[in-house]
Every structure is written in C-alpha cells, then in structure tokens.
Enzyme design. Structure first.
Site, mmCIF file in Angstrom:
data_model
loop_
_atom_site.group_PDB
_atom_site.id
_atom_site.type_symbol
_atom_site.label_atom_id
_atom_site.label_comp_id
_atom_site.label_asym_id
_atom_site.label_seq_id
_atom_site.Cartn_x
_atom_site.Cartn_y
_atom_site.Cartn_z
ATOM 1 N N CYS A 79 0.832 -1.204 0.000
ATOM 2 C CA CYS A 79 0.000 0.000 0.000
ATOM 3 C C CYS A 79 0.871 1.261 0.000
ATOM 4 O O CYS A 79 1.550 1.523 -0.983
ATOM 5 C CB CYS A 79 -0.971 -0.056 1.184
ATOM 6 S SG CYS A 79 -2.284 1.134 1.021
ATOM 7 N N HIS A 167 -3.747 -5.314 0.311
ATOM 8 C CA HIS A 167 -3.212 -5.724 1.620
ATOM 9 C C HIS A 167 -3.163 -7.252 1.744
ATOM 10 O O HIS A 167 -4.153 -7.858 2.154
ATOM 11 C CB HIS A 167 -4.081 -5.143 2.743
ATOM 12 C CG HIS A 167 -3.886 -3.678 2.926
ATOM 13 N ND1 HIS A 167 -2.947 -3.153 3.782
ATOM 14 C CD2 HIS A 167 -4.490 -2.627 2.332
ATOM 15 C CE1 HIS A 167 -2.981 -1.832 3.719
ATOM 16 N NE2 HIS A 167 -3.907 -1.491 2.843
ATOM 17 N N GLU A 169 -1.869 -8.966 3.975
ATOM 18 C CA GLU A 169 -1.917 -9.394 5.380
ATOM 19 C C GLU A 169 -3.336 -9.540 5.915
ATOM 20 O O GLU A 169 -3.562 -10.111 6.977
ATOM 21 C CB GLU A 169 -1.128 -8.403 6.257
ATOM 22 C CG GLU A 169 -1.754 -7.019 6.466
ATOM 23 C CD GLU A 169 -1.520 -6.046 5.299
ATOM 24 O OE1 GLU A 169 -1.215 -6.507 4.176
ATOM 25 O OE2 GLU A 169 -1.667 -4.834 5.501
#
Ligand code: XMP
Length: 507
Positions: A79, A167, A169
């Site tokens: 990001c 993202h 994660e």
C-alpha cells in the site's frame, strides 16, 4: 543466528498483522519504526514496508532512505510502502477518483513473476487506499491489475523490489499468505525455522547468559503472559527467580488459592501475599474509576516493593510484556490506543534492570510457548482479566460484601461457560455489579435487590470486540442460577454492546 524479516512501520493499523502473517509462516520478523532499519544486523534477509495513514505527498508523510537496503536485500512495499517506492523513484501517485476500498479481483497477473507464483487470476484481494499509483518509474513493470486499479502490483526490472497496492496481510485477501510466502521463502530464502521450541531454546540460552547468577523478581498476575514468562525464566535460572503473587482482594472467587496451587505444581518459587485488607481500606468510599485504578496500581507497587526487598540482592525485575504492548507504546503516529498495563514505575523505584523475555511475541505465540513448556491448558487458555480486577466491575464504591456478591455471580457465569463448552469460544467474560436496585418477587415476598450484567465478548486483540451471541438456553440457566443462589441479586441483564463504541469493561 536467527534470520529475520524486518517490517518498516509507516503507521498503518495493519502493520502488526503483517508481522503475524509472517510469523505464521514460521519465519521470524521484527517490526521497527520506518526510520530505524537495523543496518548492521547481518541476520536480516528481507524488508517489508507497511501502509500508512498519510499520503506520500503529505508534508507530514514518513520518509526514509532506502538506499542502504536497495540492491542488497529484497524489498516488498505494501500500500503506502508500494506508493512510496514508486513515488520516490519518479512515478506518480494521485488521489484515487473514488476511494479504492474493499474486495477486488486480481487480473492480468504476470505468472512468470516469483511474487505471483501460484496465484490464480480472479483471486480476491483487499484494497484500502485513498491514493493510487497512476504511473510507474522507468524500469518498473505492472505484474497484476484489478478492474479499477491498473497497477495493483509491480516489480522493478532486474532488481528484487516489489510493490502491491492491496493488503496481503488482511484475511480477505485470499492469496495473501501465498504472496507473503513467495516473498519470504522463495525470494528472501527464509528457512521457516521459527517455532515455539526454537524460541524456548534460544531464549533460555540468552537468559542464562544475560542473568548469570543474578537474582530476579517477577510479579505474577494469574494471567497467561506473566505465567509463561515465569516458567521460561524458571527453566533458565531456577531458584534465582522469585515470583510474587499479590492478592489485592479483587480477584475472582478462590482465584488466589487455585492459581497459587497451579504455580506451585509448575515448580515455581512463588510467594503469595494476601494484601486484601490494605486494599479494601484504601478503596473505601472511592467511586471514580480512574482513582480506583491509581489506588490499586500504587498499592500493588508498595506491596511488591516491600516483598521484593525481603529477598537479598535482587538485580532484575522480570515482566510478561508482550509484543503488542511494545508496539502500541511505540506508536509512531502518536495514536496510542491502549496504555501499557504492566507494573510501570517499578524498575525506577527499585533500581532494578528490566528483563522481558516475551517482548517480541504475539499472544498466540505466548500460548504456543506455554504449551511447549508443558503448562496446563486451563492456565494457557485463561481469559484476559484486568489488573484492577473486580474493582472496575463494581460500579460505584467497593465493599467486601459487594465483592462477595460479584465473586459468587461471576463464578456461576464462568463455571457455566466451561460446563457448556463455551469458555474457549469467547475472548473474555465476566459479571458487572450495577449500582442499581430493583424490585422483584421471591416466594410471597417483595424483594429490592441488586442487578448484575453479564458481559461476554469475541475478539482477537481486545482492540475491537463484539458481544458473544451466547445461546438463550445458557443465558436463561445462568440467570436462574445467579438469582436463586446469590443472596442480594434479583435481576440479570446481558450486555449486547460492541467495542467500539462501548468498551469491554464498564469502567
Ligand atoms: P477495554 O475495557 O478498554 O479493555 O475495552 C480492553 C482489555 O483491557 C483490559 N483492561 C485492563 N487491563 N488494567 C489491565 O491490566 C486495566 O486497568 C484494564 N482496563 C481494561 C480489559 O479486561 C480487556 O481485556
């Protein structure tokens, strides 16, 4: 040498999650502020740049010099991290026409790129950014897009440098784990040798070296973190560790006795101090929640200090501080969400050095270490419990009688959760004694007694929480049992607020 991935933290809410995901791959990693790269550490094998609340072109944006890392170690920007590496190399980043937020599907994937290996076209990813990369620097190539974001992922040609605007994660990114594995294992060459057993082995050796023959004191709370820290230290230095467990009178029913017994079974050298009378005296008539916390915090330090002074020549204070506590206290954006609940102030006052063997572990890893150390499941799976204990669950002033009522009601609720197999399904649960009395009828008699509220929440980190959707039959049984068995209570409510906007505790 324990090889590691470094995560440079630019202040994103999900930085910790990146750390967790990497650790879940059995790869050791550390999160450091964006400008604190440990450049002389030879064990670093790769670097991840996190997201950030800022735009790259903000005056306040966090900037760092990557020249020491580029060309030497593989880099992955997530990001803001991706936008930052593109922007600082001549690419353009602009506000996105519409905020790019939520689920999206990857397309036009370059399947020859090692970061994208094994990721299928159509894989869902999670986007959350107000800016977008509109053009890449020379020599940077797009390796995946979505329908709205042309440059969803890029790579610098002939260099180990990647950026993803989504993202990986976040749980909603289906291919997130695969992408992180591709980076950490295939690109950085991580051996995935991080495990609870390897942590114990290296930490015990380090503790032996660091502490030598020194004496150490540790404050036990009955909770998972301090208990695991104690067992680990006990393994390293045995009788040179003295644990102190203070009963401030605000513990759960029989908790002092039961937990002390557990600790003794674990072979810990533990001193139990019943200081409840002192605390009750200090708390008499106090209704303000923060005053209660302060009184208990100070009283705890006084008792601990007094007891520790009885041990000859103590040099160290050990604490069960864990990684989220450290990361939150270091919050680089200045937005500290939760203050540190450990025994702050003690080392200065006692002139002791601080030893925090769990300071780089996440909660689930602490539990895994506890299990590996052979600790019983009921200790490892204990719900979190606030340091000031029942004092912040009795709204208004505190008396021994109110504590007795609350302990009895709480005991029925918690034992019930265990009996019904619900205890492990909730993050934390307890009963709150309300400062209201209400009318009821028992037999032929009118009663005018207290109301209690049951609180049970689901959560992963206590920062956000939802009320647990416990079965009605269970709630009905607990309510009946409390009203029938606890003298002084004639009404039970169930708290159905989530956090935010409420909090888990009522005070
Ligand atoms: P809140 O009420 O802020 O609680 O949603 C979040 C988590 O922190 C615990 N908590 C405390 N723990 N001392 C502690 O050691 C405190 O003063 C304290 N206040 C809240 C709470 O039980 C929950 O797990």
């Amino acid at each position: 040498m324990q090889e590691k991935i470094i995560i440079l933290d630019f202040g994103s809410q999900t930085t910790q999650l990146i750390g967790r995901r990497v650790r879940e791959l059995n790869m050791y990693c550390e999160i450091v502020p964006y400008n604190k790269f440990p450049k002389d550490d030879p064990s670093v094998i790769g670097v991840i740049l996190s997201g950030s609340p800022f735009s790259v072109y903000d005056e306040k944006a966090f900037k760092t010099d990557l020249s020491e890392i580029r060309g030497r170690l593989p880099l992955l920007g997530i990001c803001y991290g991706a936008q930052y590496m593109s922007y600082t190399n001549g690419g353009t980043v602009e506000p996105a026409g519409s905020r790019e937020y939520g689920r999206a599907k990857l397309e036009k994937i370059d399947h020859t790129d090692p970061l994208m290996a094994g990721i299928a076209d159509g894989s869902q990813v999670w986007m959350s950014h107000g800016d977008t990369i509109t053009s890449l620097p020379e020599g940077f190539n797009v390796i995946a897009s979505t329908d709205k974001v042309r440059i969803a992922a890029y790579r610098a040609a002939d260099e180990k440098l990647w950026g993803v605007q989504f993202h990986p994660e976040v749980f909603h990114s289906e291919c997130g784990t695969q992408l992180l594995r591709n980076f950490v294992v295939d690109i950085c060459g991580g051996k995935q040798d991080w495990s609870a057993a390897s942590f114990i082995e290296t930490t015990v050796a380090q503790l032996k070296q660091q502490l030598g023959d020194d004496k150490v004191v540790l404050g036990l709370s009955g909770g998972v973190d301090s208990s695991v820290a104690a067992v680990l230290l006990n393994k390293a230095i045995g009788r040179n560790l003295t644990c102190i467990f203070v009963d401030h009178g605000m513990l759960r029913k029989n908790e002092f006795r039961d937990v002390l017994r557990d600790y003794e079974c674990l072979g810990l050298n533990v001193i139990g101090v019943d200081a409840s009378a002192e605390f009750f005296k200090e708390l008499e008539g106090v209704t303000d929640p923060e005053r209660k916390r302060k009184i208990i915090g100070k009283g705890f330090i006084d008792v601990f200090d007094r007891e520790a002074h009885k041990i000859h020549d103590v040099k160290w204070l050990a604490q069960g501080t864990i990684y989220p506590d450290c990361i939150e206290s270091l919050s680089i954006t200045g937005m500290v969400i939760k203050s540190h609940h450990n025994v702050g102030g003690l080392p200065e006052k006692m002139n002791l050095k601080l030893c925090e063997p769990l300071r780089l572990l996440f909660k689930d890893e602490v539990r895994a270490v506890g299990r590996e150390l052979g600790m019983p499941e009921h200790l490892i799976k204990r719900h979190p419990f606030p340091g000031p204990g029942l004092a912040v669950r009795i709204l208004g002033d505190i008396t021994p009688e109110k504590v007795r009522i609350l302990q009895d009601a709480d005991d029925i609720f918690i034992s019930g959760l265990r009996e019904w197999g619900l205890y492990d399904k909730v993050w934390q649960a307890g009963v709150i004694l309300l400062p209201v009395q209400s009318v009821g009828v028992m037999g032929d008699e009118r009663t005018y007694e207290r109301a209690v509220a049951l609180r049970a929440v689901t959560s992963t980190d206590a920062m956000t929480a939802d009320w647990a959707h416990l079965p009605y039959e269970f709630l009905a049984k607990v309510s009946n049992d409390i009203i029938n068995r606890v003298r002084g209570v004639n009404r039970v409510c169930y708290d159905i607020s989530s956090k935010p906007p409420s909090t888990i505790e009522w005070e």
